[in-house]
Scaffold this motif. Structure first.
Motif, PDB file in Angstrom:
ATOM      1  N   GLU A   7       0.875  -1.263   0.068  1.00  0.00           N
ATOM      2  CA  GLU A   7       0.051   0.246   0.023  1.00  0.00           C
ATOM      3  C   GLU A   7       0.934   1.257   0.070  1.00  0.00           C
ATOM      4  OE1 GLU A   7      -3.456   2.078   2.740  1.00  0.00           O
ATOM      5  OE2 GLU A   7      -2.619   0.318   3.174  1.00  0.00           O
ATOM      6  N   ASN A   8       1.843   1.076   0.912  1.00  0.00           N
ATOM      7  CA  ASN A   8       3.002   2.444   0.946  1.00  0.00           C
ATOM      8  C   ASN A   8       3.547   2.435  -0.533  1.00  0.00           C
ATOM      9  OD1 ASN A   8       4.135   1.420   4.016  1.00  0.00           O
ATOM     10  ND2 ASN A   8       2.617   3.085   3.519  1.00  0.00           N
TER      11      ASN A   8
ATOM     12  N   LYS B 125       1.024   4.093  -2.956  1.00  0.00           N
ATOM     13  CA  LYS B 125       0.672   5.627  -2.612  1.00  0.00           C
ATOM     14  C   LYS B 125       1.896   6.422  -3.054  1.00  0.00           C
ATOM     15  CE  LYS B 125      -2.340   5.375   1.381  1.00  0.00           C
ATOM     16  NZ  LYS B 125      -2.558   5.525   2.353  1.00  0.00           N
TER      17      LYS B 125
ATOM     18  N   HIS C 265       2.406   9.561  -5.834  1.00  0.00           N
ATOM     19  CA  HIS C 265       2.844  10.683  -5.446  1.00  0.00           C
ATOM     20  C   HIS C 265       4.051  11.230  -6.252  1.00  0.00           C
ATOM     21  CE1 HIS C 265       3.594  14.055  -2.673  1.00  0.00           C
ATOM     22  NE2 HIS C 265       4.889  13.566  -2.620  1.00  0.00           N
TER      23      HIS C 265
END
Length: 122
Positions: free
Chosen positions: A48-49, A52, A56
């Protein structure tokens, strides 16, 4: 371009542990490159990190960020050419003459390649 290549050589000489991250590799597989950077830094990230972070650092996302595209800095004038142009791999061919390309290729072969660095230009 010669200053950049010379600077890269000096930087590699001074640093004992360096991770070379190439734009072409990030464009090809940003998730893989994020994992590679995290491993180099000794950090663990969840999927998930990573997802994301991939959003970004997406070129189009960063291009609209004033802290990245230098719009936030009044001392920079990019009225003739944007700081972040297209984000397309290989677009340099449109800007370099054949002679400029040959000069960079020759310098790369003499200075950078012997250090074990492999580059993708497309």
């Amino acid at each position: 371009m010669a200053v950049t290549l010379t600077g890269m050589r000096a930087g590699w000489t001074m640093l004992t542990k360096t991770l070379l991250v190439k734009y072409e590799d990030m464009k090809a597989n940003i998730h893989r490159e994020i994992r590679r950077i995290a491993a180099f830094l000794g950090k663990s990230l969840t999927e998930e990190n990573i997802s994301k972070l991939a959003l970004h650092v997406d070129f189009e996302q960063m291009k609209t960020n004033p802290m990245v595209n230098w719009e936030a800095f009044s001392f920079c004038d990019f009225s003739d050419s944007a700081f972040m142009r297209k984000g397309k791999v290989g677009d340099w061919k449109r800007l370099f003459s054949e002679e400029q390309s040959r000069i960079v290729d020759d310098k790369f072969e003499r200075v950078i390649k012997p250090k074990g660095v492999h580059m993708r230009f497309e």
